[in-house]
Design a protein around this motif. Sequence first.
Motif, PDB file in Angstrom:
ATOM      1  N   SER A 105     -73.490  -9.313 -24.403  1.00 27.88           N
ATOM      2  CA  SER A 105     -72.589  -8.961 -25.489  1.00 27.88           C
ATOM      3  C   SER A 105     -73.346  -8.745 -26.802  1.00 27.88           C
ATOM      4  CB  SER A 105     -71.531 -10.055 -25.665  1.00 27.88           C
ATOM      5  OG  SER A 105     -70.615  -9.721 -26.677  1.00 27.88           O
ATOM      6  N   ILE A 106     -74.327  -9.608 -27.078  1.00 26.07           N
ATOM      7  CA  ILE A 106     -75.121  -9.480 -28.303  1.00 26.07           C
ATOM      8  C   ILE A 106     -75.876  -8.149 -28.325  1.00 26.07           C
ATOM      9  CG2 ILE A 106     -77.137 -10.404 -29.534  1.00 26.07           C
ATOM     10  CD1 ILE A 106     -76.239 -13.194 -28.574  1.00 26.07           C
ATOM     11  N   ALA A 107     -76.551  -7.836 -27.204  1.00 26.29           N
ATOM     12  CA  ALA A 107     -77.345  -6.609 -27.149  1.00 26.29           C
ATOM     13  C   ALA A 107     -76.463  -5.364 -27.238  1.00 26.29           C
ATOM     14  CB  ALA A 107     -78.173  -6.585 -25.869  1.00 26.29           C
ATOM     15  N   ARG A 108     -75.306  -5.391 -26.596  1.00 27.06           N
ATOM     16  CA  ARG A 108     -74.387  -4.249 -26.683  1.00 27.06           C
ATOM     17  C   ARG A 108     -73.918  -4.044 -28.123  1.00 27.06           C
ATOM     18  NH1 ARG A 108     -75.006  -0.564 -23.008  1.00 27.06           N
ATOM     19  NH2 ARG A 108     -75.134  -1.454 -20.936  1.00 27.06           N
ATOM     20  N   GLY A 109     -73.575  -5.149 -28.785  1.00 25.09           N
ATOM     21  CA  GLY A 109     -73.136  -5.040 -30.174  1.00 25.09           C
ATOM     22  C   GLY A 109     -74.234  -4.530 -31.086  1.00 25.09           C
ATOM     23  N   LEU A 110     -75.460  -5.025 -30.906  1.00 25.93           N
ATOM     24  CA  LEU A 110     -76.578  -4.567 -31.728  1.00 25.93           C
ATOM     25  C   LEU A 110     -76.886  -3.091 -31.484  1.00 25.93           C
ATOM     26  CD1 LEU A 110     -79.003  -7.631 -31.457  1.00 25.93           C
ATOM     27  CD2 LEU A 110     -77.664  -6.923 -33.454  1.00 25.93           C
ATOM     28  N   THR A 111     -76.720  -2.642 -30.239  1.00 27.07           N
ATOM     29  CA  THR A 111     -76.944  -1.232 -29.935  1.00 27.07           C
ATOM     30  C   THR A 111     -75.955  -0.356 -30.682  1.00 27.07           C
ATOM     31  OG1 THR A 111     -77.742  -1.806 -27.716  1.00 27.07           O
ATOM     32  CG2 THR A 111     -77.109   0.478 -28.082  1.00 27.07           C
ATOM     33  N   MET A 112     -74.691  -0.771 -30.708  1.00 27.68           N
ATOM     34  CA  MET A 112     -73.671  -0.017 -31.436  1.00 27.68           C
ATOM     35  C   MET A 112     -73.954  -0.016 -32.938  1.00 27.68           C
ATOM     36  SD  MET A 112     -71.575   1.446 -29.435  1.00 27.68           S
ATOM     37  CE  MET A 112     -71.106   1.403 -27.705  1.00 27.68           C
ATOM     38  N   LEU A 113     -74.384  -1.161 -33.467  1.00 28.21           N
ATOM     39  CA  LEU A 113     -74.705  -1.232 -34.891  1.00 28.21           C
ATOM     40  C   LEU A 113     -75.907  -0.339 -35.236  1.00 28.21           C
ATOM     41  CD1 LEU A 113     -74.292  -5.075 -35.466  1.00 28.21           C
ATOM     42  CD2 LEU A 113     -72.859  -3.265 -36.440  1.00 28.21           C
ATOM     43  N   TRP A 114     -76.918  -0.344 -34.373  1.00 27.66           N
ATOM     44  CA  TRP A 114     -78.136   0.434 -34.628  1.00 27.66           C
ATOM     45  C   TRP A 114     -77.868   1.932 -34.571  1.00 27.66           C
ATOM     46  CZ3 TRP A 114     -83.022  -0.506 -36.265  1.00 27.66           C
ATOM     47  CH2 TRP A 114     -83.985   0.459 -36.037  1.00 27.66           C
ATOM     48  N   THR A 115     -77.059   2.351 -33.594  1.00 26.23           N
ATOM     49  CA  THR A 115     -76.805   3.789 -33.393  1.00 26.23           C
ATOM     50  C   THR A 115     -75.572   4.283 -34.136  1.00 26.23           C
ATOM     51  OG1 THR A 115     -75.451   3.396 -31.415  1.00 26.23           O
ATOM     52  CG2 THR A 115     -77.833   3.672 -31.096  1.00 26.23           C
ATOM     53  N   GLY A 116     -74.732   3.375 -34.624  1.00 33.57           N
ATOM     54  CA  GLY A 116     -73.471   3.790 -35.219  1.00 33.57           C
ATOM     55  C   GLY A 116     -72.496   4.349 -34.206  1.00 33.57           C
ATOM     56  N   GLY A 117     -72.777   4.099 -32.920  1.00 36.97           N
ATOM     57  CA  GLY A 117     -71.907   4.601 -31.862  1.00 36.97           C
ATOM     58  C   GLY A 117     -72.206   6.031 -31.446  1.00 36.97           C
ATOM     59  N   PHE A 118     -73.274   6.633 -32.005  1.00 37.62           N
ATOM     60  CA  PHE A 118     -73.608   8.027 -31.693  1.00 37.62           C
ATOM     61  C   PHE A 118     -74.985   8.094 -31.029  1.00 37.62           C
ATOM     62  CE2 PHE A 118     -70.693   8.290 -35.292  1.00 37.62           C
ATOM     63  CZ  PHE A 118     -69.766   9.220 -34.823  1.00 37.62           C
ATOM     64  N   PRO A 119     -75.191   9.065 -30.129  1.00 37.51           N
ATOM     65  CA  PRO A 119     -76.504   9.209 -29.495  1.00 37.51           C
ATOM     66  C   PRO A 119     -77.571   9.591 -30.515  1.00 37.51           C
ATOM     67  CG  PRO A 119     -74.801  10.448 -28.306  1.00 37.51           C
ATOM     68  CD  PRO A 119     -74.201  10.024 -29.600  1.00 37.51           C
ATOM     69  N   ILE A 120     -78.793   9.181 -30.237  1.00 38.00           N
ATOM     70  CA  ILE A 120     -79.957   9.582 -31.035  1.00 38.00           C
ATOM     71  C   ILE A 120     -80.738  10.584 -30.196  1.00 38.00           C
ATOM     72  CG2 ILE A 120     -82.044   8.818 -32.221  1.00 38.00           C
ATOM     73  CD1 ILE A 120     -80.778   6.029 -32.413  1.00 38.00           C
ATOM     74  N   THR A 121     -80.817  11.823 -30.649  1.00 41.24           N
ATOM     75  CA  THR A 121     -81.388  12.892 -29.833  1.00 41.24           C
ATOM     76  C   THR A 121     -82.582  13.542 -30.532  1.00 41.24           C
ATOM     77  OG1 THR A 121     -79.845  14.497 -30.796  1.00 41.24           O
ATOM     78  CG2 THR A 121     -79.140  13.374 -28.797  1.00 41.24           C
ATOM     79  N   GLY A 122     -83.199  14.501 -29.821  1.00 39.46           N
ATOM     80  CA  GLY A 122     -84.305  15.260 -30.396  1.00 39.46           C
ATOM     81  C   GLY A 122     -85.533  14.404 -30.619  1.00 39.46           C
ATOM     82  N   LEU A 123     -86.062  13.800 -29.551  1.00 37.28           N
ATOM     83  CA  LEU A 123     -87.134  12.817 -29.685  1.00 37.28           C
ATOM     84  C   LEU A 123     -88.527  13.410 -29.497  1.00 37.28           C
ATOM     85  CD1 LEU A 123     -85.377   9.937 -27.720  1.00 37.28           C
ATOM     86  CD2 LEU A 123     -85.306  10.431 -30.170  1.00 37.28           C
ATOM     87  N   GLY A 124     -88.620  14.665 -29.134  1.00 36.03           N
ATOM     88  CA  GLY A 124     -89.920  15.329 -29.052  1.00 36.03           C
ATOM     89  C   GLY A 124     -90.540  15.293 -27.661  1.00 36.03           C
ATOM     90  N   ASP A 125     -91.480  16.196 -27.437  1.00 37.30           N
ATOM     91  CA  ASP A 125     -92.104  16.345 -26.126  1.00 37.30           C
ATOM     92  C   ASP A 125     -93.020  15.172 -25.767  1.00 37.30           C
ATOM     93  OD1 ASP A 125     -90.817  18.749 -25.838  1.00 37.30           O
ATOM     94  OD2 ASP A 125     -92.519  19.954 -26.555  1.00 37.30           O
ATOM     95  N   ALA A 126     -93.701  14.612 -26.756  1.00 39.37           N
ATOM     96  CA  ALA A 126     -94.637  13.511 -26.462  1.00 39.37           C
ATOM     97  C   ALA A 126     -93.901  12.312 -25.885  1.00 39.37           C
ATOM     98  CB  ALA A 126     -95.390  13.117 -27.728  1.00 39.37           C
ATOM     99  N   PHE A 127     -92.777  11.985 -26.471  1.00 37.53           N
ATOM    100  CA  PHE A 127     -91.970  10.877 -25.952  1.00 37.53           C
ATOM    101  C   PHE A 127     -91.280  11.284 -24.661  1.00 37.53           C
ATOM    102  CE2 PHE A 127     -88.125   8.242 -25.738  1.00 37.53           C
ATOM    103  CZ  PHE A 127     -88.668   6.980 -25.885  1.00 37.53           C
TER     104      PHE A 127
END
Length: 327
Positions: A139-161
Amino acid sequence: MTSAFSRQNLARFQSLIALALMVVALSLLSDKFLTTDNGLNILRQISVNLCLSIGMTLVIVSGGIDLSIGAVLALSGAVAAGLLKNGLPLAPLGVKLQFTAWGAVVTGVAVGALLGWGNGLAVTRLRLPSFIATLGMLSIARGLTMLWTGGFPITGLGDAFGFLGTGTLLGVPLPVWISGGLAAAFALIMRDAVFGRQVYAVGGNETAARFSGLRIGRIRLAVYTLAGALAGVAGLIVTARLDSAQPNAGLGYELDSIAAVVIGGASLSGGRGTILGTVLGCLIIGVLNNGLFLLNVSPFWQQVIKGAVIMLAVALDRLNARQRDSS
C-alpha cells in the motif's frame, strides 16, 4: 523401498515433466509454438517474473512471504523514469540534478533495495508477520508511486534507457541475459555460499538455527533487501521495454511470482526450494500463458486456468510433504 524411491524421483522431477508435457501438447495444437521467434518471446516475457521470483524464492525459503514486490517494481521504475526525464530539483540550493541512463538504473535498484530493507525491518525489528508487513509496504509503495507520477505515465525516456528492455545481444533479448545471469548467480549462492545455507537453515528450523549461533534478524533483513533490489531490476526492465513508467505497473505480479516458486517445488512453510526449480516454474507459467494466447483462449479463462494450476501445485506440495513425513 522401491515405491518410496519412485515417489521421491517423481516429486523431484514433476516440474520438468509438467513442462515437457505442456511443450508437446502445445506443439501439437499450434504450429506457431515451436518457432525460434516464439521461444525468444516466451523467454522475454518471463524475464520480469524470473527477476521477481528469484527474490521471492529467497523469502519463501527463509520462511516468509513478500506481497509487495509488484508495487516495489512500479515505484522503482517510476522513480528511475522520473529522474531520467525531469531530474531532481534541489530548491534550497537553486539547482537541479540531472541523471544519466545508468544513474537512473542504479537509483531504481537502490529504491527497490530500500523498500525491501523496510520490509525486513518490519519483520525483524517490529516482529510483524511477513504477510502483514509486506501487505503494508504494498500500500505504501502504491501510494508513493501515485504521488511521484501524479497518476500519469512518464514517457519518452530515450534510446539508452530503452535498450535495457528492448535491446539484444547475440540475437537474444537483453532482459533474458539479465534474468538468466541473476538466476545463475543466485543458484550458485544458494547452493554453495554460506549465506545460502544460512537461509535454508533459518527457514527449515528457526529455533535450531538460533541455537547454532546464526543471526536470524540479519539474515532475514538481507533476504528482504535482496528481494526488493531484484524487484527494482524487474521494474527497470518493464519501464524500459514500454518506454513508459505506468503508475499501475506490476499489478498482480506477486501472484505469478509466488506461483512460479511453488510450482518449482518450494515449500510455503520454508526451508525447501531451489533457483533452478523457480526457473522451471517461471517457464511453466510463461509457456502456459503463451500457449493459451496462441489458442485464442479468453483472458478471463486464462486467469481461471492459472488459478487452478496454482492450487494444484500447492496441493502436490502438501501431498509430498505428508509422504515425506510418513516415510
